[in-house]
Design an enzyme around this catalytic site. Sequence first.
Site, PDB file in Angstrom:
ATOM      1  N   LYS A  36      -5.028 -14.518  10.620  1.00  8.00           N
ATOM      2  CA  LYS A  36      -6.060 -14.654   9.590  1.00  8.00           C
ATOM      3  C   LYS A  36      -5.531 -15.315   8.320  1.00  8.00           C
ATOM      4  CE  LYS A  36      -9.545 -12.159   6.952  1.00  8.00           C
ATOM      5  NZ  LYS A  36     -10.109 -10.858   6.565  1.00  8.00           N
ATOM      6  N   HIS A  37      -4.380 -14.871   7.836  1.00 10.30           N
ATOM      7  CA  HIS A  37      -3.891 -15.341   6.530  1.00 10.30           C
ATOM      8  C   HIS A  37      -2.712 -16.321   6.631  1.00 10.30           C
ATOM      9  CE1 HIS A  37      -6.399 -12.321   4.542  1.00 10.30           C
ATOM     10  NE2 HIS A  37      -5.936 -11.419   5.392  1.00 10.30           N
ATOM     11  N   GLN A  68       0.827  -1.206   0.000  1.00 11.45           N
ATOM     12  CA  GLN A  68       0.000   0.000   0.000  1.00 11.45           C
ATOM     13  C   GLN A  68       0.859   1.252   0.000  1.00 11.45           C
ATOM     14  OE1 GLN A  68      -2.442  -0.664   3.471  1.00 11.45           O
ATOM     15  NE2 GLN A  68      -0.857  -0.011   4.888  1.00 11.45           N
ATOM     16  N   HIS A 102      -2.614  -9.925  13.429  1.00 11.89           N
ATOM     17  CA  HIS A 102      -3.854 -10.108  12.667  1.00 11.89           C
ATOM     18  C   HIS A 102      -3.559 -10.800  11.332  1.00 11.89           C
ATOM     19  CE1 HIS A 102      -7.568  -9.170  10.491  1.00 11.89           C
ATOM     20  NE2 HIS A 102      -6.793  -8.733   9.521  1.00 11.89           N
ATOM     21  N   GLU A 103      -2.522 -10.326  10.642  1.00 15.40           N
ATOM     22  CA  GLU A 103      -2.190 -10.896   9.333  1.00 15.40           C
ATOM     23  C   GLU A 103      -1.785 -12.363   9.449  1.00 15.40           C
ATOM     24  OE1 GLU A 103      -2.497  -9.495   6.188  1.00 15.40           O
ATOM     25  OE2 GLU A 103      -3.585  -7.919   7.244  1.00 15.40           O
ATOM     26  N   HIS A 133       0.956  -4.659   3.049  1.00 17.50           N
ATOM     27  CA  HIS A 133      -0.329  -4.867   3.715  1.00 17.50           C
ATOM     28  C   HIS A 133      -0.430  -6.339   4.105  1.00 17.50           C
ATOM     29  CE1 HIS A 133      -5.015  -4.399   3.742  1.00 17.50           C
ATOM     30  NE2 HIS A 133      -4.538  -4.967   4.807  1.00 17.50           N
ATOM     31  N   PHE A 177      -1.083  -5.512  14.060  1.00 19.37           N
ATOM     32  CA  PHE A 177      -1.268  -5.676  12.607  1.00 19.37           C
ATOM     33  C   PHE A 177      -0.643  -6.999  12.151  1.00 19.37           C
ATOM     34  CE2 PHE A 177      -0.140  -3.408   8.298  1.00 19.37           C
ATOM     35  CZ  PHE A 177      -1.187  -4.052   7.665  1.00 19.37           C
TER      36      PHE A 177
END
Length: 237
Positions: A116-117, A32, A112-113, A59, A109
Amino acid sequence: MNFSILIQILALQCLAVVCVSREFDFYYFVQQWPASYCDTKRSCCYPKTGKPAEDFSIHGLWPNYRDGTYPANCDSVNLFNDSKITDLESRLEKDWPSLACPSSDGMRFWGHEWDKHGTCSESFLDQHSYFKAALDLKNKANLLQALNNAGIKPADGKYYSLESIKDAIKEATGYTPYIDCNVDASRKYHQLYQVYMCVEASGSEFINCPLLPHGRSCTSQVEFPSFSHIKPAHQEL
Ligand SMILES: *[C@@H]1O[C@H](CO)[C@@H](O)[C@H](O)[C@H]1NC(C)=O
């Protein structure tokens, strides 16, 4: 066709799907542009480590299926553990900063990444390898340099054609990216917001995108705003 044959064919297809099913097919590697993240109605907060450099930032690296869906939150046992990436922290702070509010040190951050991924590609990349792969992909793509080489430089009030941006990145990396735009705080101008590139499952090589992501579209001319004058609206120190 009689009914029992139809059932048999369906059963075979289901079996075939199971046999070839993979954890995921490819990654979207998404970078980003910080000025475009900040220059919106929502604004942004700089990380606790300070204002990021005027460069693209990461991102995420998102496992995806060829049908456009993606797996998420794949392992609730192996959640983010910051002690596994201590040696990467200074690179992450520089290349993967969080601009979300309230200000953070990035851990939330990254956590979370990963949760989730990242947990959805664990059989290829463990947590440390996952973050390292993303950092290395950013260096390899070197988007700012790619755009600079084509005379596309961040400047306020200056517009570049979407095609020239894609061409510059293709010229430098060999692959055509997908560009996601957003609109500035005045809600008037489309600006270059995110660049999607596709990566094969081991996380090291770019590939042609099997499928374009769902993103916001861009006008044919877009702004590539400068980050130098941006002031975060709600700086929390
Ligand atoms: C986090 O990782 C470290 C280093 O690998 C390990 O010693 C520790 O047990 C882990 N913590 C949790 C909660 O899994």
